[in-house]
Enzyme design. Structure first.
Site, PDB file in Angstrom:
ATOM      1  N   GLU A  75      15.490   8.371   5.595  1.00  0.00           N
ATOM      2  CA  GLU A  75      16.279   8.274   4.367  1.00  0.00           C
ATOM      3  C   GLU A  75      16.989   9.567   3.980  1.00  0.00           C
ATOM      4  O   GLU A  75      18.103   9.529   3.466  1.00  0.00           O
ATOM      5  CB  GLU A  75      15.373   7.832   3.199  1.00  0.00           C
ATOM      6  CG  GLU A  75      14.815   6.422   3.326  1.00  0.00           C
ATOM      7  CD  GLU A  75      15.876   5.352   3.120  1.00  0.00           C
ATOM      8  OE1 GLU A  75      16.990   5.684   2.675  1.00  0.00           O
ATOM      9  OE2 GLU A  75      15.584   4.179   3.422  1.00  0.00           O
ATOM     10  N   SER A 126     -26.477 -30.059 -20.936  1.00  0.00           N
ATOM     11  CA  SER A 126     -27.783 -29.549 -21.360  1.00  0.00           C
ATOM     12  C   SER A 126     -27.815 -28.042 -21.558  1.00  0.00           C
ATOM     13  O   SER A 126     -28.775 -27.518 -22.137  1.00  0.00           O
ATOM     14  CB  SER A 126     -28.850 -29.951 -20.340  1.00  0.00           C
ATOM     15  OG  SER A 126     -29.031 -31.349 -20.336  1.00  0.00           O
TER      16      SER A 126
END
Length: 689
Positions: free
Chosen positions: A95, A366
């Protein structure tokens, strides 16, 4: 010919003098303007950088584990020293090779690009430096206009003047887009390879360094050939600048890379369901603007314990990995301070972001019964030895205008049983008798005090958990029992700061409210420990948990639960289908092992602790068949704890015979529970014998 005199030459010298003076003045003016421009650029404030100011979520240890972004955007900030040197060298090579030499603009590169583009009559080569790319990504749109170019030049110069080269490079590597929603090298490393950026090798670094030029075109998930071709370009560039040898380049290119599968890719963030929960808390409860959360650089310090979180995710994966459509919720709260320690809202975040932890559409079955039994014990309307007949029963309520006829699972009825056995076996007939003895309104009121915010309908079926609640509510309510009857509001966000460390919010010290007396909570805890013992519905996972634990299972046709606690964690686990599909036998048994595996793993570094016994508790040996104080003649004595003043006062006469004198029926002494002990199973075995 007339001779040139001094007077004739003077005007020409004056002309050159004036030209020199003009040029000098122009140069000085230019220097002043340039100096003024440089001073302006140096002092001017750069605009807010929206892209690199994502707010972060931090765990209990202060480690960043996720970011808050819209859509699929994922970004995690890391320091330059936490990035692999291969990434840095690969990026610079492909780059901006002159990055450490130029002042933000590569003049030679720009001229070379102009000549190439003129020759090809097209824009085939660019010359943007890393600084220019960073300025464009941080502050500008990607429109191609002269005004944008001028702004880009301005911001590039400001970046170069206000930051060092290393700082610019660090910002660039944290900002650049690597595809699939990953912004920055850390997110990219996690997305593609499932590892931090500092652990990337040469081959992996070269692949990633090539992606930003075309995040879709060079994506290894979209076009592997393009990605490999680009990798070769990056490796050759590194070879040209002397960063690697030809042999290293060839070896890296030939390396077989282990990319993450789509099922493994979760965007890089850890605990995504917890992150979404925190977003809701910060925006809707604490009142922070969502835009500020998105791009304000906030630091959200939370209660998440990553060791517990990993234990939760591993427990879920071990039981539900590969399950077709079966969903899960797990939430664990520290009852001592209300900290939400772990949260899993579903089986797979990539396929469903719905957080089942807060779904108020599930019947607890339950697992709701302990709240009812706590109401019975604390009101002293019942004790652990209160007896009811477990048999098919038609109950009348609402002034005998309505009836209710519950059944036990498998139509199994146990006859005369006490509370201890009813809880262990999850007997429904005993439960409804208890609710009608205590009062449905009283049970609903206690549930609300304990943290149940959903509406609890006060009808007999409430005893069997028919009112829908969320797993979060259940974990919060059971935390009260674990914390000796004291309720602490659950908390997940401890502090919020801006990016400069200024505190914007700090949680106040959590207040404790004594909802029920400690003795009642302790007596219920001892009863709930029986769920994991022989004959209890949680006994099949008792071998996994090597520490004192109390809890309750719950099963309906569509929902499976286990809600339980230790002194350190209160945890709710739910398993079921989103569309209400019925559970098979194997599926209905998934909640218990998830709870057991999570609890043991989350607390593996914590020594086992027994539940502390408060004042106001006594114990006595009881004959289980009569519920009375046992005598020397009773063959099956059981040690039972009571709230002081509710223990039996009558002695068993069933096993002594008519000729036995009264003095021979002397009861065993009422004893208090020990306050400490060694390994849990040995302690209980010794104590019971």
């Amino acid at each position: 010919m007339q001779k040139l005199t001094r007077s004739n030459r003077k005007p020409r010298r004056g002309k050159w003098l004036r030209l020199f003076q003009f040029m000098l003045a122009f140069t000085l003016a230019g220097a002043v303007l340039l100096g003024g421009l440089l001073v302006y650029l140096y002092q001017a404030v750069l605009p807010p950088a929206g892209a690199d100011r994502n707010s972060q979520l931090l765990d209990l240890q202060g480690q960043a584990i996720a970011v808050f972004t819209t859509g699929e955007r994922n970004q995690q900030q890391v320091k330059l020293e936490d990035i692999s040197p291969w990434v840095i060298q690969a990026t610079l090579a492909v780059e901006d090779r002159k990055f450490y030499e130029h002042f933000g603009f590569d003049v030679k590169g720009m001229l070379r690009a102009v000549l190439v583009n003129l020759r090809e009559m097209d824009k085939v080569q660019g010359a943007s430096t890393l600084s220019q790319q960073l300025a464009r990504n941080l502050y500008l749109s990607h429109e191609r206009t002269w005004s944008r170019k001028l702004k880009e030049a301005k911001y590039t110069a400001q970046l170069e003047m206000q930051y060092s080269k290393d700082e610019i490079l660090n910002m660039y590597l944290n900002e650049i887009y690597y595809g699939r929603g990953a912004y920055g090298i850390e997110a990219a490393a996690q997305l593609y390879f499932g590892k931090p950026a500092k652990e990337l090798n040469l081959a992996e670094s070269a692949i990633l360094a090539g992606i930003p030029k075309g995040p879709t075109y060079y994506s290894p998930y979209n076009h592997m050939k393009n990605a490999k071709d680009r990798q070769k370009i990056v490796l050759n560039a590194m070879k040209e600048i002397g960063a690697i040898t030809a042999e290293e380049a060839e070896k890296a290119y030939e390396e077989l890379l282990a990319f993450q599968s789509p099922q493994q890719r979760t965007g890089g963030d850890q605990a995504p369901y917890f992150r979404d929960y925190i977003r809701n808390v910060v925006v809707n409860e604490l009142g922070f603007n969502e835009d500020l959360l998105e791009s304000g650089g906030l630091r959200i310090y939370t209660t998440l314990d990553m060791d517990a979180q990993r234990a939760a995710e591993e427990a879920v994966a071990s039981e539900l990995g590969g399950s077709d459509g079966l969903e899960v919720a797990l939430v664990s709260i520290d009852p001592r301070n209300g900290y939400v320690k772990a949260l899993v809202g579903g089986t797979n975040y990539t396929t469903s972001q719905y957080n089942h932890v807060f779904a108020k559409t599930r019947q607890p079955g339950s697992s709701f019964k302990p709240i009812m039994y706590l109401a019975a014990l604390s009101s002293k309307k019942m004790t652990p030895v209160s007896m009811f007949n477990s048999q098919p029963t038609l109950f009348h309520y609402d002034e005998d205008r309505k009836t209710y006829s519950p059944k036990n699972y498998g139509d199994k009825y146990l006859g005369e049983i006490d509370m201890r056995r009813a809880i262990a076996a999850s007997d429904n007939i005993y439960a409804v008798n208890t609710l009608l003895t205590v009062g449905a309104e009283e049970v609903a009121a206690l549930g609300a005090k304990m943290g149940i915010t959903s509406t609890l309908t006060p009808v007999p079926s409430l005893a069997l958990g028919t009112s829908p609640v969320s797993p979060f509510e259940m974990a919060s309510a059971f935390a009260v029992i674990s914390n000796q009857g004291k309720r602490i509001e659950p908390v997940a966000v401890l502090k919020i700061t801006d990016e400069e460390g200024h505190v914007l919010y700090e949680a106040k010290e959590q207040k404790q409210e004594q909802v029920i007396e400690p003795a009642a909570a302790y007596v219920l805890t001892r009863l709930l420990e029986g769920v994991f013992e022989t004959g209890g519905t949680g006994n099949r996972v008792s071998e996994v948990i090597q520490r004192p634990v109390a809890g309750k299972t719950g099963t309906t046709s569509t929902d499976a639960w286990l809600v339980g606690y230790t002194p350190e964690l209160s945890t709710a686990v739910w398993v079921g289908y989103d569309k209400g599909k019925s559970l098979g036998t194997a599926e209905s048994r998934k909640a218990a092992p998830i709870f057991a595996k999570f609890t043991e793993k989350a607390l593996e570094k914590v020594p086992p602790k027994i539940f502390p016994m408060p004042d106001g508790v006594v114990s006595a040996y009881i004959d289980p068949s009569s519920g009375k104080l046992a005598t020397a003649g009773c063959p099956d004595k059981q040690l039972v704890v009571f709230l002081e003043g509710t223990e039996p006062t009558e002695f068993c006469t069933e096993h002594s015979g008519e000729s036995v004198e009264t003095e021979e029926l002397a009861p065993l002494p009422v004893q208090e529970e020990p306050e400490s002990g060694s390994w849990w199973s040995d302690l209980k075995r010794w104590w019971m014998n």
